[in-house]
Design a protein around this motif. Structure first.
Motif, short mmCIF file in Angstrom:
data_model
loop_
_atom_site.label_atom_id
_atom_site.label_comp_id
_atom_site.label_asym_id
_atom_site.label_seq_id
_atom_site.Cartn_x
_atom_site.Cartn_y
_atom_site.Cartn_z
N SER A 94 46.73 16.70 52.27
CA SER A 94 48.11 17.11 52.52
C SER A 94 48.15 18.63 52.57
O SER A 94 47.13 19.30 52.39
N HIS A 95 49.34 19.17 52.80
CA HIS A 95 49.51 20.62 52.74
C HIS A 95 49.62 21.06 51.28
O HIS A 95 50.34 20.44 50.49
N ALA A 96 48.93 22.13 50.94
CA ALA A 96 49.03 22.68 49.58
C ALA A 96 50.44 23.15 49.27
O ALA A 96 50.84 23.23 48.10
N THR A 97 51.19 23.46 50.32
CA THR A 97 52.57 23.95 50.15
C THR A 97 53.60 22.84 50.12
O THR A 97 54.79 23.11 49.95
N SER A 98 53.19 21.59 50.30
CA SER A 98 54.12 20.46 50.25
C SER A 98 54.54 20.20 48.81
O SER A 98 53.99 20.77 47.87
N ALA A 131 41.60 20.06 44.15
CA ALA A 131 41.71 20.51 45.53
C ALA A 131 40.35 20.96 46.03
O ALA A 131 39.66 21.75 45.37
N CYS A 132 39.94 20.45 47.19
CA CYS A 132 38.67 20.87 47.79
C CYS A 132 38.83 22.24 48.45
O CYS A 132 39.95 22.71 48.69
N GLY A 133 37.73 22.85 48.78
CA GLY A 133 37.75 24.17 49.38
C GLY A 133 38.10 24.14 50.86
O GLY A 133 38.22 23.07 51.48
N PRO A 134 38.25 25.32 51.48
CA PRO A 134 38.64 25.41 52.90
C PRO A 134 37.69 24.69 53.84
O PRO A 134 38.13 24.08 54.82
N SER A 137 38.24 20.94 53.54
CA SER A 137 39.58 20.62 54.03
C SER A 137 39.63 20.68 55.55
O SER A 137 40.25 19.83 56.20
N ARG A 138 38.97 21.67 56.13
CA ARG A 138 38.94 21.78 57.59
C ARG A 138 38.13 20.63 58.19
O ARG A 138 38.51 20.07 59.22
N ALA A 139 37.03 20.26 57.54
CA ALA A 139 36.22 19.14 58.03
C ALA A 139 37.01 17.83 57.98
O ALA A 139 36.86 16.98 58.85
N ASP A 140 37.88 17.69 56.98
CA ASP A 140 38.72 16.51 56.87
C ASP A 140 39.61 16.39 58.10
O ASP A 140 39.76 15.31 58.68
N PRO A 187 45.80 26.55 57.75
CA PRO A 187 45.36 27.12 56.46
C PRO A 187 45.81 26.37 55.22
O PRO A 187 45.10 26.37 54.21
N THR A 188 46.99 25.74 55.27
CA THR A 188 47.48 25.08 54.05
C THR A 188 46.99 23.64 53.92
O THR A 188 47.22 23.01 52.89
N TRP A 189 46.34 23.12 54.98
CA TRP A 189 45.86 21.73 54.92
C TRP A 189 44.75 21.63 53.89
O TRP A 189 43.78 22.39 53.93
N THR A 190 44.87 20.71 52.96
CA THR A 190 43.94 20.64 51.83
C THR A 190 43.50 19.21 51.58
O THR A 190 44.32 18.29 51.57
N ARG A 191 42.22 19.04 51.40
CA ARG A 191 41.69 17.74 50.98
C ARG A 191 41.66 17.70 49.47
O ARG A 191 41.26 18.67 48.81
N TYR A 192 42.10 16.59 48.91
CA TYR A 192 42.14 16.40 47.46
C TYR A 192 41.26 15.21 47.09
O TYR A 192 41.07 14.28 47.88
N VAL A 193 40.78 15.22 45.86
CA VAL A 193 40.02 14.08 45.36
C VAL A 193 40.47 13.77 43.94
O VAL A 193 40.58 14.67 43.11
#
Length: 231
Positions: A94-98, A131-134, A137-140, A187-193
């Protein structure tokens, strides 16, 4: 002061109650579940149940509920998609800013819920979210569809929207960019686990003798404790 209910509103209420009380669950044959034969750790059972649900025709088995709390401790929940389940945990993005991103940054403990009515099964997962790194997150985002990239580029998730026309215009620009620039940064798109410390498997039973098996991490982090729960 009590507002008088109109006849049309009363008809709607009665129709709602009649429909609600007429609904039934699990009318067809249900799969069995022997907890004694369950694997020693929950990930293997999750994957087994996931594949079974998909093969049984469950629509969108990868959708799940994510529960978080806000800064006031009030619970929040929404539906989103599972992106992976591996030795690190259960993945989503999701977006880190959401709203969910901000809540997870402040309170990383969260819960996931899967419900597959086609097989009368549900899975509840609790743990801590990282939160995973950039790069991750970009690969996601890179392996998902043009629409997913367009949505990420549209951004501003959970912000107040002025009108549907405003959204349509921003989305059209994002779709165009996603088509011409498939590597466009979001930039704000973030993969979480979510690293689980508790996972519960629920198998529904027509006689209401539901089977509930909970996996709980050992305090020393060296393995899992399995225990049955009353339904």
């Amino acid at each position: 002061m009590t507002r008088e209910i109109s006849s049309s509103e009363m008809d709607d209420i009665e129709a709602f109650h009649a429909t609600l009380h007429s609904l039934r669950v699990w009318d067809g044959p249900l799969p069995g579940f022997d907890p004694e034969a369950a694997p020693a750790e929950p990930l293997a059972l999750f994957r087994e149940w996931f594949l079974h649900a998909a093969e049984a025709g469950q629509a969108e088995p990868h959708t799940m509920s994510l529960a978080t709390v806000d800064t006031d401790g009030r619970p929040d929940v929404r539906i989103l998609m599972l992106h992976d389940a591996d030795g690190h945990g259960w993945h989503f993005a999701s977006h880190a800013t959401s709203a969910k991103g901000r809540q997870l940054a402040a309170h990383p403990d969260a819960a996931l819920g899967f419900y597959w009515p086609a097989v009368a099964r549900q899975i509840r997962i609790r743990g801590r979210v990282t939160a995973c790194g950039p790069e991750e997150s970009r690969a996601d985002l890179a392996v998902r569809s043009r629409g997913a990239l367009a949505a990420a580029l549209t951004g501003r998730q959970s912000e107040v929207l002025g009108s549907v026309q405003e959204l349509a215009q921003a989305s059209a620009v994002a779709w165009e960019r996603a088509g011409t620039e498939p590597d466009a940064p979001a930039p704000t798109w973030t993969r979480y686990v979510l690293d689980a410390d508790e996972v519960e498997f629920f198998q529904g039973d027509a006689a209401r003798r539901h089977v509930r098996l909970r996996y709980r991490r050992n305090g020393d982090g060296g393995g899992w404790i399995r225990e049955l729960l009353w339904p």
